[in-house]
Scaffold this motif. Sequence first.
Motif, PDB file in Angstrom:
ATOM      1  N   LEU A  56      24.990  35.812  24.501  1.00  0.00           N
ATOM      2  CA  LEU A  56      25.750  36.542  25.522  1.00  0.00           C
ATOM      3  C   LEU A  56      26.729  37.498  24.833  1.00  0.00           C
ATOM      4  CD1 LEU A  56      26.796  33.731  28.082  1.00  0.00           C
ATOM      5  CD2 LEU A  56      24.858  35.307  28.258  1.00  0.00           C
ATOM      6  N   THR A  57      26.955  38.676  25.437  1.00  0.00           N
ATOM      7  CA  THR A  57      28.005  39.577  24.958  1.00  0.00           C
ATOM      8  C   THR A  57      29.223  39.363  25.863  1.00  0.00           C
ATOM      9  OG1 THR A  57      26.330  41.180  24.314  1.00  0.00           O
ATOM     10  CG2 THR A  57      28.592  41.983  24.513  1.00  0.00           C
ATOM     11  N   ILE A  58      30.284  38.780  25.300  1.00  0.00           N
ATOM     12  CA  ILE A  58      31.491  38.492  26.097  1.00  0.00           C
ATOM     13  C   ILE A  58      32.420  39.700  26.007  1.00  0.00           C
ATOM     14  CG2 ILE A  58      33.420  36.895  26.466  1.00  0.00           C
ATOM     15  CD1 ILE A  58      30.697  35.518  26.757  1.00  0.00           C
ATOM     16  N   LYS A  59      32.817  40.242  27.170  1.00  0.00           N
ATOM     17  CA  LYS A  59      33.639  41.454  27.161  1.00  0.00           C
ATOM     18  C   LYS A  59      35.125  41.155  27.369  1.00  0.00           C
ATOM     19  CE  LYS A  59      29.782  44.329  28.275  1.00  0.00           C
ATOM     20  NZ  LYS A  59      29.043  45.126  29.229  1.00  0.00           N
ATOM     21  N   SER A  60      35.438  40.217  28.257  1.00  0.00           N
ATOM     22  CA  SER A  60      36.859  39.889  28.469  1.00  0.00           C
ATOM     23  C   SER A  60      36.973  38.500  29.093  1.00  0.00           C
ATOM     24  CB  SER A  60      37.510  40.923  29.401  1.00  0.00           C
ATOM     25  OG  SER A  60      36.938  40.821  30.698  1.00  0.00           O
ATOM     26  N   VAL A  61      38.139  37.879  28.871  1.00  0.00           N
ATOM     27  CA  VAL A  61      38.419  36.568  29.470  1.00  0.00           C
ATOM     28  C   VAL A  61      39.828  36.603  30.049  1.00  0.00           C
ATOM     29  CG1 VAL A  61      38.663  34.081  29.062  1.00  0.00           C
ATOM     30  CG2 VAL A  61      36.939  35.376  27.775  1.00  0.00           C
ATOM     31  N   VAL A  62      39.974  36.167  31.293  1.00  0.00           N
ATOM     32  CA  VAL A  62      41.311  36.003  31.877  1.00  0.00           C
ATOM     33  C   VAL A  62      41.451  34.579  32.414  1.00  0.00           C
ATOM     34  CG1 VAL A  62      41.604  38.446  32.514  1.00  0.00           C
ATOM     35  CG2 VAL A  62      40.565  36.887  34.141  1.00  0.00           C
ATOM     36  N   VAL A  63      42.658  34.053  32.341  1.00  0.00           N
ATOM     37  CA  VAL A  63      42.949  32.720  32.871  1.00  0.00           C
ATOM     38  C   VAL A  63      44.041  32.864  33.918  1.00  0.00           C
ATOM     39  CG1 VAL A  63      43.815  30.415  32.322  1.00  0.00           C
ATOM     40  CG2 VAL A  63      42.251  31.571  30.729  1.00  0.00           C
ATOM     41  N   ASN A  64      43.732  32.495  35.145  1.00  0.00           N
ATOM     42  CA  ASN A  64      44.650  32.701  36.277  1.00  0.00           C
ATOM     43  C   ASN A  64      45.190  34.136  36.293  1.00  0.00           C
ATOM     44  OD1 ASN A  64      44.188  30.080  36.861  1.00  0.00           O
ATOM     45  ND2 ASN A  64      46.306  29.379  36.752  1.00  0.00           N
ATOM     46  N   GLY A  65      44.298  35.094  36.000  1.00  0.00           N
ATOM     47  CA  GLY A  65      44.687  36.507  36.041  1.00  0.00           C
ATOM     48  C   GLY A  65      45.354  37.019  34.767  1.00  0.00           C
TER      49      GLY A  65
END
Length: 609
Positions: A56-65
């Motif tokens: 998978l190519t992961i572009k971004s991660v957010v946690v509770n915004g």
Amino acid sequence: MADPSSFASPDQFITKHLNLKFNVDFGSRVIRASASLTVRSLQDALTQLVLDTKDLTIKSVVVNGQKATFVLGQSHSFKGTPLEITLPFPLTRGQEIIVGICYETSPKSSALQWLTPEQTAGKKHPYLFSQCQATHCRTIVPCQDAPSVKFTYYCQVSIPKELVALMSAINDGDIPDPEDCKRKIYRFRQNVPIPSYLIALVVGAVEGRKLGPRTVVWTEKELMDASAYEFAETEKMLKHAEDLVGPYVWERYDLLILPPSFPYGGMENPCLTFVTPTVLAGDRSLASVIAHEISHSWTGNLVTNKTWEHFWLNEGHTVYLERRIDGLLYGEKFRQFKAVGGWKELQNSVNTFGATNPLTNLVPNLHEVDVDAAFSSVPYEKGFALLFYLEQLLGGPDIFLGFLKSYIQMFAYKSVVTEDWKKFLYTYFKDQADILDKVDWNGWMYTPGMPPVKPKYDMTLADACIALSKKWVQAKESDLNSFSDSDLKQLSSHQQIEFLTILLLEEPLPVSHVKRMQEVYNLNEVKNSEIRFRWLRLCIRAKWDEVIPLALKMATEQGRMKFTRPLYRDLYNLDKARDQAVSTFLQNRSSMHPVTAMLVAKDLNVDAS
């Protein structure tokens, strides 16, 4: 207990819900996606969440915004790559967060097969289907790809508007895609918690036809009449299953008949069983695949193996239930006959792996073992044999069914290991603990090869198959004229399958014998895939060169691993056919399912890349 097939830590976090958005791009063969995971912390002061990913190519991660930092850990040959997310704040036990991930799948995702229009029955539109079992969900969704973790899901899928999307969930309507007038968004909800391997997606030019109050059969229109006829008894099977083990909780039981490259007989995706077209025999004789997949609605989908080492809990119980449904439909003698056939299938698997191979344990150790490579009929048939043996020890079918029903009620919506099952067995049959203590548990569970005990079988329907196979094995050249087409006419298609299965366990027949068999029985023309498959193997083993093209044709025109792998293996073992088998595989590899291609490459000693 750790799951050897996953990087995730279900003892620290558990996924409760998954919200997905998929944009399916046939041009580049990728899904552009976002996943929002509702994750609950099971411990205090946790600062890192690990998810399974592969290609998978992961572009971004957010946690509770809030933006979160992440790294992809060290890549593993078959497990993929752990996605290590540093949480913006430490969690307390019981706290829930929403982890949002934007990503893209790879064109080589092992869960997805992208078919060109030429590979479909209609020849006009492309087709996409997924197969996440056992550990391939991580190639389409970053997740805790472990069967111990169960969650509900919601998904919105954007696809070209002339196609249809289906999922292992209830259709929640569709709308035009506001961002592209040539596309449509299909919505799905699955309100019953499921493990990741039961997420399923299909996109293609399919249509549906109602079979019963809870069932629609979906397929390309070219296969519709044959499919609707073959599976007309689905509601009847569903009712029998409910009579045996209690209410069906999944609301819908739809069927999807896939293109021929689908690698399995069936896949029990909730609300939408996937089925190979190789079961379209024209006489409903192979429809018990559906009884098997229906049974999974209880054993597997409702009560699930906690890790793949305990796969027999899913499959042994499902085969047991499938045969109980067969018994209700066709009588107890038929159930017993199917059980006899299962014992032979187990012998075949043990012969293929070797009797000392630890992968023939009922509970194998899968540390550093690729689950796909470990796959065989052992968990199905050794598991069934154990349950059938216990049924006989503990008072018969009705009494044992009481146990099975209680086991399902006890562990519904949970994941279990063999020890949980055994403890419950002892609790349920506490008055018969002395009988259970005499069972060689170690021999059944943790010892390779055939089981320590063979259950008793009613041989009424098997005897005719045994007699005919014996006659062929003992026949001298001068006896060959004593055979005639009436030999097979007296046997049902199930008995013909059994007759050939018995011959495959014997020494190879001389060429003169298989030639005579073709003269009198004309097996080359048989449409039933189970008969055809065994017949071709028998001829290859007899070194009858004339069947080599027929065997290559069957190995390539469908991709069900149960047929394709043994046919390629047998051809490879025949000196005259080896080069042809390898070159045929190389020509066809690009149109095969990725998992099938990987395993056949291993079987043929061809570079897997």
